[in-house]
Scaffold this active site. Structure first.
Site, PDB file in Angstrom:
ATOM      1  N   GLU A  54       0.980  -1.191  -0.016  1.00  0.00           N
ATOM      2  CA  GLU A  54      -0.062   0.042  -0.109  1.00  0.00           C
ATOM      3  C   GLU A  54       0.925   1.102  -0.054  1.00  0.00           C
ATOM      4  OE1 GLU A  54      -2.162  -0.222   3.646  1.00  0.00           O
ATOM      5  OE2 GLU A  54      -3.239  -2.197   3.120  1.00  0.00           O
TER       6      GLU A  54
ATOM      7  N   GLY B  29       2.261   4.943  -0.635  1.00  0.00           N
ATOM      8  CA  GLY B  29       1.729   6.246  -0.913  1.00  0.00           C
ATOM      9  C   GLY B  29       2.649   7.123  -1.151  1.00  0.00           C
TER      10      GLY B  29
ATOM     11  N   CYS C 295      -2.054  33.515   9.494  1.00  0.00           N
ATOM     12  CA  CYS C 295      -1.766  34.335  10.860  1.00  0.00           C
ATOM     13  C   CYS C 295      -1.270  33.143  11.844  1.00  0.00           C
ATOM     14  CB  CYS C 295      -3.137  35.185  11.332  1.00  0.00           C
ATOM     15  SG  CYS C 295      -3.119  36.373  10.031  1.00  0.00           S
TER      16      CYS C 295
HETATM   17  N1  LLP Z   1      -1.411   2.142   4.275  1.00  0.00           N
HETATM   18  C1  LLP Z   1      -1.897   2.696   5.637  1.00  0.00           C
HETATM   19  C2  LLP Z   1      -2.842   1.837   6.405  1.00  0.00           C
HETATM   20  C3  LLP Z   1      -1.370   3.737   6.238  1.00  0.00           C
HETATM   21  O1  LLP Z   1      -1.970   4.277   7.278  1.00  0.00           O
HETATM   22  C4  LLP Z   1      -0.488   4.483   5.137  1.00  0.00           C
HETATM   23  C5  LLP Z   1      -0.297   5.827   5.624  1.00  0.00           C
HETATM   24  C6  LLP Z   1      -0.226   4.109   3.952  1.00  0.00           C
HETATM   25  C7  LLP Z   1      -0.535   2.586   3.693  1.00  0.00           C
HETATM   26  C8  LLP Z   1       0.664   4.647   3.036  1.00  0.00           C
HETATM   27  O2  LLP Z   1       1.957   4.957   3.625  1.00  0.00           O
HETATM   28  P1  LLP Z   1       3.030   5.680   2.970  1.00  0.00           P
HETATM   29  O3  LLP Z   1       3.577   4.689   1.865  1.00  0.00           O
HETATM   30  O4  LLP Z   1       2.709   7.026   2.237  1.00  0.00           O
HETATM   31  O5  LLP Z   1       4.410   6.075   3.874  1.00  0.00           O
HETATM   32  N2  LLP Z   1       0.893  12.783   6.510  1.00  0.00           N
HETATM   33  C9  LLP Z   1       1.930  12.289   6.981  1.00  0.00           C
HETATM   34  C10 LLP Z   1       2.001  10.610   6.415  1.00  0.00           C
HETATM   35  C11 LLP Z   1       0.734  10.026   7.267  1.00  0.00           C
HETATM   36  C12 LLP Z   1       0.634   8.399   6.820  1.00  0.00           C
HETATM   37  C13 LLP Z   1      -0.609   7.823   7.204  1.00  0.00           C
HETATM   38  N3  LLP Z   1      -0.644   6.637   6.660  1.00  0.00           N
HETATM   39  C14 LLP Z   1       3.208  12.995   6.416  1.00  0.00           C
HETATM   40  O6  LLP Z   1       2.836  13.946   5.636  1.00  0.00           O
HETATM   41  O7  LLP Z   1       4.189  12.608   6.289  1.00  0.00           O
END
Ligand code: LLP
Length: 414
Positions: free
Chosen positions: A273, A275, A342
């Protein structure tokens, strides 16, 4: 890898000058590269060649329809966490049969919508959710495909806000409860046990925690098999990190190798998964310097993008490279790159050595993941435009919001 390249003294994304995008589409503006999205996806595909694997893009990191559509065309699946994200995937041409649904608080309506769409699997995160899903599936006359998201208690060695696999985390079910919960699930009539899932955190650089999580998950798979509960897939979540500054980031194949070694010879299908690693460095945020302000102790460059556009610096103290779109051959000065919101926490970068004049354009790099997706209307600021570059063409994939649109949902008392 940077999505922008300096050619003839001007920053380009693919064949397009960023300065031209700013003139045509205004700022702040998110700019994505179709080629970079494709290359990031291909890196996974190549790393997983020969495995029975599905890459499910984590929609939360960038849910723009055009981005989802690019991945759908490449054959990706999707990891969703809400009914809204499901609707986006379907609107973008994604295949419901390749969707996994994560999240600790799925509502009945969201469950129903996902059952109607025919998703691949629900990643169940609690005993209560299991009961609710069984009931909803029964009402719909369906069987819900499930996996439990287990918490392998592996330290991913990343920012505490984005560590999700520790015992203290709200996510997943405790590792030691897994066998009992699978037995419970087996006894429920409207559920189909399909797999197991875990996700230990985000922006992971060291491949060892993911491999360790895989080992722990496999131990459960084998223990379940011994009880006659056969799982067809193993979902090991996302988390692979990207380079924001000087992090030592492994190519996808090298990051995944230790995990794949643990899984060698297994018959279960693998799901991932990712992102951030698919979109983070495929996007940037283009912004213009409104004012230069020389304070008593610090110099400020007030730009037209702010924490409502890119929350990561304010929220996590995250570092994003900030580069001039047309670099000047002048002496650099240390600037606080701040937005108009702000709040003292409204900064995009601190102490950046730049040679700037008012009106200059800056590119905030590595903003393709958790950028627009986390944007807000704080200070009644319309959300930024989004464009996607494809070779030498620029497509508007997200029109700039207008102020009337922001308050269109609201009403005053009669
Ligand atoms: N699968 C699940 C169940 C997740 O909770 C997440 C991310 C992903 C996949 C994807 O993870 P990635 O490959 O993107 O690391 N807003 C934060 C990141 C929050 C990630 C939340 N979960 C930031 O800007 O660093």
């Amino acid at each position: 890898m940077s999505v922008a390249e300096l050619r003839n003294g001007a920053l380009h994304v693919e064949g397009v000058k960023l300065a031209d995008i700013a003139v045509q589409h205004g700022t702040p503006c998110y700019v994505y590269s179709r080629a970079a999205l494709g290359a990031a996806f291909e890196a996974y595909r190549a790393a997983l060649a020969g495995c029975d694997a599905t890459v499910c893009f984590a929609v939360k990191s960038n849910s723009n329809l055009a981005v989802l559509n690019v991945f759908a065309r490449l054959g990706a699946g999707f990891d969703i966490v809400s009914g809204g994200e499901l609707a986006r995937v379907l609107a973008a041409g994604g295949d419901a049969a390749k969707v996994v649904f994560s999240g600790v608080g799925k509502t009945r309506d969201e469950m129903r919508a996902a059952l109607d769409a025919g998703i691949f699997c629900f990643n169940v995160e609690s005993a209560s959710e299991l009961e609710r899903l069984n009931a909803v599936a029964g009402e719909c006359g369906k069987r819900a495909p499930i996996a439990f998201r287990v918490n392998p208690n592996v330290d991913p060695k990343t920012h505490p806000y984005i560590s999700t696999g520790l015992k203290t985390s709200k996510f997943g079910i405790p590792y030691d409860d897994a066998l009992a919960l699978y037995r419970q699930a087996r006894a429920l009539p409207h559920l189909d046990i399909r797999g197991i899932a875990c996700h230990i955190g985000s922006q992971l650089l060291d491949p060892a925690p993911a491999a360790e999580a895989a080992e722990k998950v496999l131990a459960l798979v084998d223990a379940l098999a011994a009880e006659g509960i056969a799982l067809a897939h193993i979902d090991l979540g996302g988390g692979m990190g990207i380079r924001y500054s000087d992090e030592n980031v492994l190519p996808a194949a090298d990051y995944l190798a230790p995990m794949l070694k643990v899984l060698a010879g297994r018959r279960e299908r693998l799901l991932l998964e990712p992102g951030r690693s698919l979109v983070g460095n495929a996007g940037l945020l283009l912004t213009r310097v409104e004012f230069l302000k020389h304070g008593e102790e610090k110099n400020f460059a007030v730009v037209d993008a702010a924490m409502n556009d890119l929350a990561r610096p304010a929220l996590y103290d995250a570092w994003h490279d900030i580069v001039p779109v047309v670099p000047r051959a002048a002496v650099a000065t240390a600037y606080e790159i701040v937005g108009p919101v702000c709040e003292s926490g409204d900064f995009l970068g601190r102490g950046r050595q730049l040679a700037l004049q008012e009106g200059d354009l800056l590119a905030v790099m590595s903003a393709g993941a958790y950028g627009m997706a986390m944007s807000s209307n704080y200070n009644t600021r319309p959300r930024a435009a989004e464009v996607m570059v494809d070779a030498d063409r620029v497509h508007v994939v997200g029109r700039r919001e207008t102020v009337p649109e922001i308050f269109a949902r609201e009403s005053i008392l009669p």
